[in-house]
Design a protein around this motif. Structure first.
Motif, PDB file in Angstrom:
ATOM      1  N   VAL A  99       0.836  -1.207   0.000  1.00  0.00           N
ATOM      2  CA  VAL A  99       0.000   0.000   0.000  1.00  0.00           C
ATOM      3  C   VAL A  99       0.871   1.257   0.000  1.00  0.00           C
ATOM      4  CG1 VAL A  99      -1.760   1.317   1.244  1.00  0.00           C
ATOM      5  CG2 VAL A  99      -1.853  -1.192   1.238  1.00  0.00           C
ATOM      6  N   ASN A 100       1.771   1.352   0.979  1.00  0.00           N
ATOM      7  CA  ASN A 100       2.471   2.620   1.220  1.00  0.00           C
ATOM      8  C   ASN A 100       3.526   2.941   0.159  1.00  0.00           C
ATOM      9  OD1 ASN A 100       0.951   2.602   3.522  1.00  0.00           O
ATOM     10  ND2 ASN A 100       2.612   2.081   4.883  1.00  0.00           N
ATOM     11  N   ALA A 101       4.227   1.919  -0.292  1.00  0.00           N
ATOM     12  CA  ALA A 101       5.308   2.175  -1.264  1.00  0.00           C
ATOM     13  C   ALA A 101       4.824   1.900  -2.688  1.00  0.00           C
ATOM     14  CB  ALA A 101       6.524   1.318  -0.927  1.00  0.00           C
ATOM     15  N   LEU A 102       4.436   0.627  -2.948  1.00  0.00           N
ATOM     16  CA  LEU A 102       4.072   0.277  -4.327  1.00  0.00           C
ATOM     17  C   LEU A 102       2.775   0.942  -4.760  1.00  0.00           C
ATOM     18  CD1 LEU A 102       5.066  -3.504  -4.417  1.00  0.00           C
ATOM     19  CD2 LEU A 102       6.420  -1.480  -4.937  1.00  0.00           C
ATOM     20  N   GLY A 103       1.857   1.134  -3.832  1.00  0.00           N
ATOM     21  CA  GLY A 103       0.577   1.788  -4.187  1.00  0.00           C
ATOM     22  C   GLY A 103       0.798   3.201  -4.691  1.00  0.00           C
ATOM     23  N   ALA A 104       1.620   3.949  -3.975  1.00  0.00           N
ATOM     24  CA  ALA A 104       1.899   5.329  -4.392  1.00  0.00           C
ATOM     25  C   ALA A 104       2.622   5.346  -5.740  1.00  0.00           C
ATOM     26  CB  ALA A 104       2.739   6.019  -3.322  1.00  0.00           C
ATOM     27  N   LEU A 105       3.540   4.390  -5.911  1.00  0.00           N
ATOM     28  CA  LEU A 105       4.275   4.306  -7.184  1.00  0.00           C
ATOM     29  C   LEU A 105       3.328   3.928  -8.325  1.00  0.00           C
ATOM     30  CD1 LEU A 105       7.190   4.561  -8.171  1.00  0.00           C
ATOM     31  CD2 LEU A 105       7.485   2.114  -7.697  1.00  0.00           C
ATOM     32  N   ARG A 106       2.427   2.984  -8.048  1.00  0.00           N
ATOM     33  CA  ARG A 106       1.470   2.536  -9.069  1.00  0.00           C
ATOM     34  C   ARG A 106       0.593   3.698  -9.534  1.00  0.00           C
ATOM     35  NH1 ARG A 106      -0.210  -1.351  -6.347  1.00  0.00           N
ATOM     36  NH2 ARG A 106       0.775  -3.065  -7.425  1.00  0.00           N
ATOM     37  N   VAL A 107       0.069   4.468  -8.590  1.00  0.00           N
ATOM     38  CA  VAL A 107      -0.804   5.605  -8.931  1.00  0.00           C
ATOM     39  C   VAL A 107      -0.016   6.660  -9.712  1.00  0.00           C
ATOM     40  CG1 VAL A 107      -2.132   7.540  -7.963  1.00  0.00           C
ATOM     41  CG2 VAL A 107      -2.356   5.245  -6.965  1.00  0.00           C
ATOM     42  N   THR A 108       1.177   6.971  -9.224  1.00  0.00           N
ATOM     43  CA  THR A 108       1.988   8.002  -9.880  1.00  0.00           C
ATOM     44  C   THR A 108       2.324   7.594 -11.313  1.00  0.00           C
ATOM     45  OG1 THR A 108       2.919   8.643  -7.746  1.00  0.00           O
ATOM     46  CG2 THR A 108       4.124   9.340  -9.711  1.00  0.00           C
ATOM     47  N   HIS A 109       2.721   6.342 -11.483  1.00  0.00           N
ATOM     48  CA  HIS A 109       3.070   5.858 -12.829  1.00  0.00           C
ATOM     49  C   HIS A 109       1.860   5.906 -13.757  1.00  0.00           C
ATOM     50  CE1 HIS A 109       3.776   2.579 -15.830  1.00  0.00           C
ATOM     51  NE2 HIS A 109       4.840   3.323 -16.004  1.00  0.00           N
ATOM     52  N   ALA A 110       0.719   5.443 -13.255  1.00  0.00           N
ATOM     53  CA  ALA A 110      -0.483   5.400 -14.102  1.00  0.00           C
ATOM     54  C   ALA A 110      -0.939   6.799 -14.516  1.00  0.00           C
ATOM     55  CB  ALA A 110      -1.611   4.679 -13.356  1.00  0.00           C
ATOM     56  N   LEU A 111      -0.737   7.761 -13.625  1.00  0.00           N
ATOM     57  CA  LEU A 111      -1.256   9.108 -13.910  1.00  0.00           C
ATOM     58  C   LEU A 111      -0.224  10.035 -14.538  1.00  0.00           C
ATOM     59  CD1 LEU A 111      -3.626   9.785 -10.866  1.00  0.00           C
ATOM     60  CD2 LEU A 111      -4.015   8.483 -12.967  1.00  0.00           C
ATOM     61  N   LEU A 112       0.930   9.506 -14.907  1.00  0.00           N
ATOM     62  CA  LEU A 112       1.941  10.349 -15.564  1.00  0.00           C
ATOM     63  C   LEU A 112       1.366  11.127 -16.754  1.00  0.00           C
ATOM     64  CD1 LEU A 112       5.296   8.302 -15.554  1.00  0.00           C
ATOM     65  CD2 LEU A 112       4.767  10.434 -14.331  1.00  0.00           C
TER      66      LEU A 112
END
Ligand SMILES: NC(=O)c1ccc[n+]([C@@H]2O[C@H](COP(=O)([O-])OP(=O)(O)OC[C@H]3O[C@@H](n4cnc5c(N)ncnc54)[C@H](OP(=O)(O)O)[C@@H]3O)[C@@H](O)[C@H]2O)c1
Length: 134
Positions: A99-112
């Protein structure tokens, strides 16, 4: 006025971000798994049904946003479960990283594609994100 997207907007700090941004005339896009009554009544755009640990769920968020420009992406969703060295629980640690690490990375990558030059990415940290002095 800027457009902010806030994850974990259902309650706590994420909800308060939305409330204060709305009050000062910014545009807040509130992302959550399930919208609480308070959030629904705030008058901000609510994107419900988004779990940041799921690729499909985050892809759905990206689809809903289409070509919307986000000026500030606030990765706020997070969990904190207490684990000690004496009482290790690897499943709990994995869940928190998910949640805390990969979740934030997943959202950031998807919304680039929704970020433009000068957009800001905020990563809310927690005690999980830093070592504690002995
Ligand atoms: N409170 C503090 O003192 C403090 C201090 C330092 C840092 N922080 C950080 O600030 C952030 C917010 O803290 P808070 O106190 O407001 O926490 P909170 O009240 O527990 O709220 C956490 C939010 O994250 C969401 N969330 C959790 N797992 C999720 C997932 N898999 N997918 C989507 N959303 C998920 C929750 O959604 P649901 O409502 O659906 O569960 C909830 O909206 C966290 O990142 C936390 O680590 C807090």
């Amino acid at each position: 006025m800027a457009t902010y997207l806030i994850t974990g907007a259902n309650r706590g700090i994420g909800y308060e971000f939305c409330r204060q941004l709305q009050a000062r005339g910014e545009t807040a896009i509130a992302v959550c798994r399930r919208a609480a009554e308070d959030l629904q009544q705030l008058g901000v755009q609510v994107e419900e049904g988004i779990d940041i640990t799921s690729d499909a769920s985050v892809a759905e968020l990206r689809n809903r946003l289409e070509d919307r420009v986000i000026d500030v992406l606030i990765n706020n969703a997070g969990i904190l479960k207490r684990v000690t060295l004496e009482n290790l629980d690897f499943d709990s640690i994995r869940e928190q990283f998910e949640v805390n690490a990969l979740g934030a990375l997943r959202v950031t990558h998807a919304l680039l594609p929704n970020l433009k030059a000068g957009s800001k990415i905020v990563l809310m940290t927690s005690r999980m994100g830093r070592p504690k002095a002995a």
